[in-house]
Scaffold this motif. Structure first.
Motif, PDB file in Angstrom:
ATOM      1  N   ARG A   1      20.132  99.531 -78.115  1.00  0.00           N
ATOM      2  CA  ARG A   1      20.133  98.092 -77.868  1.00  0.00           C
ATOM      3  C   ARG A   1      19.493  97.791 -76.517  1.00  0.00           C
ATOM      4  NH1 ARG A   1      25.567  95.354 -79.161  1.00  0.00           N
ATOM      5  NH2 ARG A   1      24.515  95.040 -81.163  1.00  0.00           N
ATOM      6  N   PHE A   2      18.674  96.759 -76.501  1.00  0.00           N
ATOM      7  CA  PHE A   2      17.934  96.405 -75.291  1.00  0.00           C
ATOM      8  C   PHE A   2      18.868  95.862 -74.224  1.00  0.00           C
ATOM      9  CE2 PHE A   2      15.656  92.946 -72.975  1.00  0.00           C
ATOM     10  CZ  PHE A   2      14.853  93.783 -72.190  1.00  0.00           C
ATOM     11  N   THR A   3      18.747  96.412 -73.031  1.00  0.00           N
ATOM     12  CA  THR A   3      19.484  95.937 -71.867  1.00  0.00           C
ATOM     13  C   THR A   3      18.492  95.436 -70.830  1.00  0.00           C
ATOM     14  OG1 THR A   3      21.268  97.549 -72.226  1.00  0.00           O
ATOM     15  CG2 THR A   3      21.105  96.536 -70.043  1.00  0.00           C
ATOM     16  N   PRO A   4      18.466  94.135 -70.554  1.00  0.00           N
ATOM     17  CA  PRO A   4      17.519  93.605 -69.570  1.00  0.00           C
ATOM     18  C   PRO A   4      17.699  94.257 -68.205  1.00  0.00           C
ATOM     19  CG  PRO A   4      18.480  91.826 -70.857  1.00  0.00           C
ATOM     20  CD  PRO A   4      19.259  93.060 -71.190  1.00  0.00           C
TER      21      PRO A   4
ATOM     22  N   VAL B   1       8.618  92.561 -74.828  1.00  0.00           N
ATOM     23  CA  VAL B   1       8.911  93.872 -74.264  1.00  0.00           C
ATOM     24  C   VAL B   1       8.486  94.930 -75.283  1.00  0.00           C
ATOM     25  CG1 VAL B   1      10.675  95.395 -73.300  1.00  0.00           C
ATOM     26  CG2 VAL B   1      10.892  92.898 -73.034  1.00  0.00           C
ATOM     27  N   GLU B   2       7.652  95.841 -74.861  1.00  0.00           N
ATOM     28  CA  GLU B   2       7.142  96.853 -75.770  1.00  0.00           C
ATOM     29  C   GLU B   2       8.291  97.651 -76.383  1.00  0.00           C
ATOM     30  OE1 GLU B   2       3.972 100.612 -75.832  1.00  0.00           O
ATOM     31  OE2 GLU B   2       4.336  99.491 -73.980  1.00  0.00           O
ATOM     32  N   GLY B   3       8.269  97.770 -77.708  1.00  0.00           N
ATOM     33  CA  GLY B   3       9.267  98.553 -78.422  1.00  0.00           C
ATOM     34  C   GLY B   3      10.578  97.837 -78.673  1.00  0.00           C
ATOM     35  N   VAL B   4      10.698  96.585 -78.228  1.00  0.00           N
ATOM     36  CA  VAL B   4      11.943  95.827 -78.414  1.00  0.00           C
ATOM     37  C   VAL B   4      11.688  94.669 -79.372  1.00  0.00           C
ATOM     38  CG1 VAL B   4      13.759  94.480 -77.296  1.00  0.00           C
ATOM     39  CG2 VAL B   4      12.718  96.427 -76.100  1.00  0.00           C
ATOM     40  N   GLU B   5      12.526  94.567 -80.389  1.00  0.00           N
ATOM     41  CA  GLU B   5      12.363  93.508 -81.389  1.00  0.00           C
ATOM     42  C   GLU B   5      13.437  92.432 -81.283  1.00  0.00           C
ATOM     43  OE1 GLU B   5      12.262  95.313 -85.215  1.00  0.00           O
ATOM     44  OE2 GLU B   5      10.311  96.286 -84.907  1.00  0.00           O
ATOM     45  N   LYS B   6      14.636  92.802 -80.819  1.00  0.00           N
ATOM     46  CA  LYS B   6      15.755  91.852 -80.813  1.00  0.00           C
ATOM     47  C   LYS B   6      16.320  91.698 -79.410  1.00  0.00           C
ATOM     48  CE  LYS B   6      17.026  92.761 -85.631  1.00  0.00           C
ATOM     49  NZ  LYS B   6      16.597  91.433 -86.118  1.00  0.00           N
ATOM     50  N   PHE B   7      16.677  90.442 -79.094  1.00  0.00           N
ATOM     51  CA  PHE B   7      17.134  90.113 -77.756  1.00  0.00           C
ATOM     52  C   PHE B   7      18.417  89.280 -77.828  1.00  0.00           C
ATOM     53  CE2 PHE B   7      12.559  90.550 -77.711  1.00  0.00           C
ATOM     54  CZ  PHE B   7      12.319  91.346 -76.590  1.00  0.00           C
ATOM     55  N   PRO B   8      19.224  89.333 -76.777  1.00  0.00           N
ATOM     56  CA  PRO B   8      20.325  88.367 -76.689  1.00  0.00           C
ATOM     57  C   PRO B   8      19.740  86.958 -76.687  1.00  0.00           C
ATOM     58  CG  PRO B   8      20.521  90.084 -75.012  1.00  0.00           C
ATOM     59  CD  PRO B   8      19.154  90.222 -75.614  1.00  0.00           C
ATOM     60  N   LEU B   9      20.488  85.999 -77.207  1.00  0.00           N
ATOM     61  CA  LEU B   9      19.986  84.625 -77.330  1.00  0.00           C
ATOM     62  C   LEU B   9      20.943  83.643 -76.689  1.00  0.00           C
ATOM     63  CD1 LEU B   9      18.030  82.474 -78.618  1.00  0.00           C
ATOM     64  CD2 LEU B   9      19.589  82.472 -80.586  1.00  0.00           C
ATOM     65  N   VAL B  10      20.368  82.681 -75.941  1.00  0.00           N
ATOM     66  CA  VAL B  10      21.125  81.557 -75.397  1.00  0.00           C
ATOM     67  C   VAL B  10      20.618  80.284 -76.066  1.00  0.00           C
ATOM     68  CG1 VAL B  10      21.765  80.248 -73.344  1.00  0.00           C
ATOM     69  CG2 VAL B  10      21.379  82.725 -73.176  1.00  0.00           C
ATOM     70  N   ILE B  11      21.508  79.549 -76.728  1.00  0.00           N
ATOM     71  CA  ILE B  11      21.163  78.271 -77.353  1.00  0.00           C
ATOM     72  C   ILE B  11      21.643  77.155 -76.429  1.00  0.00           C
ATOM     73  CG2 ILE B  11      21.513  76.747 -79.337  1.00  0.00           C
ATOM     74  CD1 ILE B  11      22.095  79.249 -81.014  1.00  0.00           C
ATOM     75  N   HIS B  12      20.710  76.317 -75.983  1.00  0.00           N
ATOM     76  CA  HIS B  12      21.035  75.254 -75.031  1.00  0.00           C
ATOM     77  C   HIS B  12      21.225  73.919 -75.753  1.00  0.00           C
ATOM     78  CE1 HIS B  12      21.029  73.369 -70.990  1.00  0.00           C
ATOM     79  NE2 HIS B  12      20.628  72.316 -71.693  1.00  0.00           N
ATOM     80  N   ALA B  13      22.355  73.252 -75.482  1.00  0.00           N
ATOM     81  CA  ALA B  13      22.656  71.934 -76.050  1.00  0.00           C
ATOM     82  C   ALA B  13      22.584  70.890 -74.934  1.00  0.00           C
ATOM     83  CB  ALA B  13      24.044  71.934 -76.687  1.00  0.00           C
ATOM     84  N   HIS B  14      21.664  69.938 -75.056  1.00  0.00           N
ATOM     85  CA  HIS B  14      21.475  68.941 -73.992  1.00  0.00           C
ATOM     86  C   HIS B  14      22.551  67.863 -74.031  1.00  0.00           C
ATOM     87  CE1 HIS B  14      19.981  65.661 -76.572  1.00  0.00           C
ATOM     88  NE2 HIS B  14      19.226  66.541 -77.213  1.00  0.00           N
ATOM     89  N   GLY B  15      22.663  67.131 -72.937  1.00  0.00           N
ATOM     90  CA  GLY B  15      23.629  66.047 -72.832  1.00  0.00           C
ATOM     91  C   GLY B  15      23.174  64.794 -73.552  1.00  0.00           C
TER      92      GLY B  15
ATOM     93  N   GLY C   1      14.686  88.620 -69.705  1.00  0.00           N
ATOM     94  CA  GLY C   1      15.003  89.455 -70.863  1.00  0.00           C
ATOM     95  C   GLY C   1      15.931  88.861 -71.886  1.00  0.00           C
ATOM     96  N   PHE C   2      16.259  87.566 -71.762  1.00  0.00           N
ATOM     97  CA  PHE C   2      17.146  86.900 -72.725  1.00  0.00           C
ATOM     98  C   PHE C   2      16.371  85.791 -73.434  1.00  0.00           C
ATOM     99  CE2 PHE C   2      19.545  88.296 -69.038  1.00  0.00           C
ATOM    100  CZ  PHE C   2      20.560  89.063 -69.605  1.00  0.00           C
TER     101      PHE C   2
END
Length: 309
Positions: free
Chosen positions: A45-48, A79-93, A112-113
């Motif tokens: 698993r990818f670690t930034p 990132v070479e060799g990395v397909e999946k990343f942690p994801l942050v979904i932003h919800a606006h006000g 890296g996120f």
């Protein structure tokens, strides 16, 4: 009129899979093989890298809910060799749009996120561009929670997302929406980053009216912005504060000391109700982080992400 002005202040605040070459392998051997594969997947698993600055790509991605198309932009590290990343979904006000989360998502991607910021249907002021479908007179905290839920469910199907490391981020009313959806999806949401979240909006609004029927059909928010009375009525069915203790993941709340729309004491109290919560106050900052305050807030968010991925 005083009630409507007060509402304005508070609301203005969203496998590795394979086939074995061995036929009829013993059950114990199959179990050992599966365990080894799982361990290999976890270790890979990818670690930034905190010290790295990654390139990223931007994708326009649409979601859908209740017949409305939802516009959003994803920022994905390259990132070479990395397909999946942690994801942050932003919800606006309330009254804003996806641009409120753009700077955060770009910074996360550089570190890296993956990030995704979108327009809530009907969730922007008339003077603010909103590319999603939807009518502002039909938008309420409940409809926005449903929209964020749809975004979350869709995001879990994207090929670049590590589905075990999905976080919700929200500012003001977006923080309320993030908490509502996070509490309903403890199996899907690893944690939350909340900026001056309007978690106490339901308690405040309902304390000012005897019952939902006493709320007018239209609520004015300045000369150019009106919402339906249903916006306030729907808050009678929302109870977030009493449920905060049910969220098992780690949470971070970032608050401005001089915020008059979501006063700091609300966020401070909320931080004590989450089982695992970091609470930071940016001295001198108001409702929204810009300049040096943005740098402080985004760095708090990044440190949180590093610790929780």
């Amino acid at each position: 009129m005083k009630k409507l002005w007060c509402i304005l202040l508070i609301v203005s605040l969203f496998a590795i899979t394979g086939c074995s070459s061995v036929q009829n392998a013993p059950e114990s051997a199959a179990t050992d093989s599966a365990t080894a594969a799982a361990e290999e997947s976890t270790s890979a698993r990818f670690t930034p890298d905190k010290n790295a600055v990654y390139e990223y790509e931007t994708r326009e991605i649409w979601c859908e809910n209740n017949g409305n198309r939802i516009y959003g932009e994803a920022y994905i590290p390259v990132v070479e060799g990395v397909e999946k990343f942690p994801l942050v979904i932003h919800a606006h006000g309330m009254g804003s749009n996806h641009e409120a989360g753009e700077a955060y998502c770009k910074r996360y991607a550089e570190k890296g996120f993956a990030g995704y910021s979108f327009d809530f249907p009907g969730g922007s002021r008339p003077t603010t561009e909103n590319k999603s479908d939807g009518d502002q007179m039909k938008m309420t905290p409940v409809t926005e929670a449903a929209d964020l839920q749809a975004v979350l469910d869709t995001a879990l199907t994207w090929d670049f997302v590590d589905t075990d490391r999905v976080f919700l981020e929200g500012g003001s009313q977006g923080g309320l929406e993030a908490a509502m959806v996070g509490l309903d999806n403890t199996d899907k949401v690893k944690g939350m980053i909340l900026h001056y979240p309007a978690l106490y909006m339901p308690q405040i609004i309902t304390s000012w009216y005897d019952d939902p029927d006493s709320i007018p059909d239209t609520i004015s928010f300045g000369e150019d912005y009106e919402l339906s009375g249903q916006f306030a009525r729907d808050l009678y069915d929302v109870d977030v504060v009493s449920r905060l203790g049910d969220f098992p993941g780690n949470v971070i709340i970032i608050q401005g000391s001089e915020d008059t729309l979501v006063p700091a004491y609300y966020s401070e109290e909320a931080s004590t109700l989450f089982p695992n919560c970091e609470y930071y106050v940016i001295e001198g900052s108001g409702h929204g982080f810009g300049g040096e305050d943005f740098e402080t807030a985004v760095n708090y968010g990044l440190e949180y992400l590093y610790k929780n991925t």
